[in-house]
Design an enzyme around this catalytic site. Structure first.
Site, mmCIF file in Angstrom:
data_model
loop_
_atom_site.group_PDB
_atom_site.id
_atom_site.type_symbol
_atom_site.label_atom_id
_atom_site.label_comp_id
_atom_site.label_asym_id
_atom_site.label_seq_id
_atom_site.Cartn_x
_atom_site.Cartn_y
_atom_site.Cartn_z
ATOM 1 N N LYS A 160 0.872 -1.157 0.000
ATOM 2 C CA LYS A 160 0.000 0.000 0.000
ATOM 3 C C LYS A 160 0.920 1.220 0.000
ATOM 4 O O LYS A 160 1.602 1.497 0.991
ATOM 5 C CB LYS A 160 -0.923 -0.014 1.223
ATOM 6 N N GLY A 211 4.785 3.343 10.756
ATOM 7 C CA GLY A 211 4.023 4.574 10.790
ATOM 8 C C GLY A 211 3.631 4.955 12.207
ATOM 9 O O GLY A 211 4.264 4.532 13.180
ATOM 10 N N GLY A 215 -2.223 5.003 13.339
ATOM 11 C CA GLY A 215 -2.304 4.226 12.109
ATOM 12 C C GLY A 215 -2.132 2.743 12.366
ATOM 13 O O GLY A 215 -2.863 1.909 11.807
ATOM 14 N N GLY A 216 -1.169 2.408 13.219
ATOM 15 C CA GLY A 216 -0.956 1.006 13.551
ATOM 16 C C GLY A 216 -2.135 0.395 14.272
ATOM 17 O O GLY A 216 -2.535 -0.748 14.007
ATOM 18 N N GLU A 235 5.831 -1.280 13.145
ATOM 19 C CA GLU A 235 6.855 -0.444 13.783
ATOM 20 C C GLU A 235 6.223 0.922 13.979
ATOM 21 O O GLU A 235 5.905 1.612 13.012
ATOM 22 C CB GLU A 235 8.105 -0.344 12.915
ATOM 23 N N CYS A 276 9.114 18.758 5.677
ATOM 24 C CA CYS A 276 8.377 17.555 6.011
ATOM 25 C C CYS A 276 7.956 16.849 4.731
ATOM 26 O O CYS A 276 7.561 17.476 3.755
ATOM 27 C CB CYS A 276 7.164 17.892 6.866
#
Length: 489
Positions: A160, A211, A215-216, A235, A276
């Site tokens: 993804k 991420g 999100g995880g 991670e 960024c």
């Protein structure tokens, strides 16, 4: 549609990329699954070396594409392409060594009666789903370690792509897939909905993610709702990463009277913004409408915490700065900031002072006695790394014993950046650093995430895998009747 955005200008560049529909995700995963059986019996080491060579041959085009989307610069990005190529080469070595299958043979015995038992690791029976990171467009993205290790294990991969660098992802995908014996071994999908579909697809056997903690957690929740929950190797946050636009503010303890010296402290002495790599990063850097010594979470600072030489462009010390180019266009940048507090204040305001923060921030905690540190360190969350700067190992013993339980990698008088792609590397840690502290996303051991053991009891010799036959055709290292036997050189 997903647009490439130039961080220096804030404007889209090139043609947009279409989102991947559910039907397209199904077709891509299905094609990868069909390519899997031939891949498992192929010369994967040679194929991985071909991928490494292809990445190096296309470095000029790759770094330029990534720089247009991340503003990370030629030196950093050339190095990252080299690192990505190095990961593929490392796993070619891992395959040729053969130790990753962990072959074990226990011959049958009459007294006591024990059957013939043999065990080894095999690739997971399905497709590896990989979610790319935003801050490393090569090393932790389409060309990253999750892709390399899963392919090495024998799993086809569907990635993804991160929305922050779609053109870089597309180019990396094309370079890698055309270096593989079957291009369908590496698939690419785009968009939030496509990521959700990938995580719950019945043919996906495991998921790797780099991420944020939210999100995880979102991916973990999706996987938990599957009728067949699968391994999730995430991670996530780490409070010790002293790099631009990193997750969570690094907390550094410094003896009272000594000047705080760190990459962040150095950065704060010069008001140079850090670009960024994603437009969402500076927006999450700070949402506070008023000046505050704490540049994250949009809350006022606790009493006693003060800013230390906060690099400043016009505006509040806490808000992101949006510099303009020569034509007055906006861009994505934040200014590095370092903050100082004492140990008592730091302890009183845990866990707030180490919560996730996507931005170049550091908190320096001043203490008087090293013996005061262990009780406070005990309260910290898990981290990818922990560093001790000291001249006397005995003085640091108490803190070291605590940090052993808190981090996946311990560093003495160094910095945790530039995670080496080596056999001994471990890049993981207790929650929330990762979802599986026993595993690593970098280094040779990363292949273990995509393997599953099978034991064979009294199995006919002609049906055994070559790695478990008595004559050891591949010449790999094995443990035979409890004795480690080296492989053929």
């Amino acid at each position: 549609m997903i647009h490439s955005i130039d961080p220096r200008t804030g404007e889209s560049v090139g043609d947009p990329f279409p989102l991947t529909s559910d039907d397209e995700v199904d077709a891509i995963v299905g094609a990868a699954l069909a390519a899997g059986p031939a891949w498992r019996s192929a010369d994967r080491a040679a194929a991985l070396e071909a991928v490494a060579a292809a990445l190096e041959a296309n470095v000029e085009e790759l770094w330029r594409a990534a720089d247009a989307e991340t503003a990370l610069g030629e030196t950093r990005l050339r190095g990252e392409v080299g690192r990505a190529a190095g990961q593929f080469r490392l796993f070619a070595q891992v395959l040729r060594d053969g130790g990753h299958v962990e072959a074990v043979i226990d011959h049958a015995t009459a007294q006591p009666p024990v059957p013939d038992l043999r065990r080894m690791n095999h690739p997971l029976p399905g497709v590896a789903g990989v979610f790319a990171a935003s801050n490393f467009p090569f090393a932790f993205s389409v060309a990253g370690g999750d892709t390399a290790s899963a392919l090495a294990a024998g799993c086809p991969v569907v990635v993804k792509a991160h929305d922050g660098h779609p053109a870089t992802s597309e180019l990396s995908w094309q370079v890698i897939r055309h270096a593989l014996p079957d291009p369908d071994l590496l698939g690419l999908v785009r968009g939030l909905d496509a990521g959700k579909r990938l995580a719950v697809h019945p043919s996906v056997a495991a998921v790797g993610f780099t991420g944020s903690i939210p999100g995880g957690k979102a991916i973990q929740a999706l996987i938990a709702e599957r009728p067949d929950p699968i391994p999730f190797y995430g991670e996530l946050g780490a409070a010790s990463t002293p790099s631009s636009c990193c997750p969570r503010p690094p907390a550094r303890a410094s003896p009272r009277g000594s000047p705080p010296r760190s990459p962040s402290a150095s950065a704060s002495s010069a008001p140079t913004p850090g670009w960024c790599s994603s437009p969402t990063t500076p927006s999450s850097w700070c949402r506070s409408p008023r000046p505050s010594p704490r540049p994250w979470a949009g809350r006022c600072s606790p009493s006693g915490c003060r800013a230390a030489t906060c690099a400043g462009w016009p505006g509040s010390a806490s808000s992101p700065h949006w510099p303009k180019d020569s034509r007055g266009r906006g861009a994505f940048a934040v200014t590095p900031q370092v903050f100082v507090t004492d140990l008592a204040t730091f302890a009183a305001d845990l866990p707030d002072l180490v919560e996730e923060c996507f931005g170049p921030a550091a908190v320096v905690v001043v203490y008087d006695d090293p013996a005061d540190l262990p009780p406070v360190l005990e309260r910290l969350d898990g981290s990818l790394t922990a560093t001790i700067h000291a001249t006397d190992p005995a003085e640091a013993r108490g803190s070291a014993e605590v940090l052993l339980k808190k981090a996946g990698r311990l560093i003495w008088n160094g910095w945790p950046t530039g995670v080496a792609v080596r056999w001994a590397m471990h890049h993981g840690g207790p929650w929330p650093a990762s979802t599986a502290a026993a595993h690593t996303s970098v280094g040779a051991a990363a292949i273990r995430r995509w393997l599953v053991p099978t034991a064979y009891q009294d199995w006919p010799a002609e049906l055994l895998p070559p790695e478990l036959r008595d004559d050891n055709p591949p010449g790999i290292p094995r443990r035979v009747d409890g004795v480690l036997v080296a492989g053929r050189a």
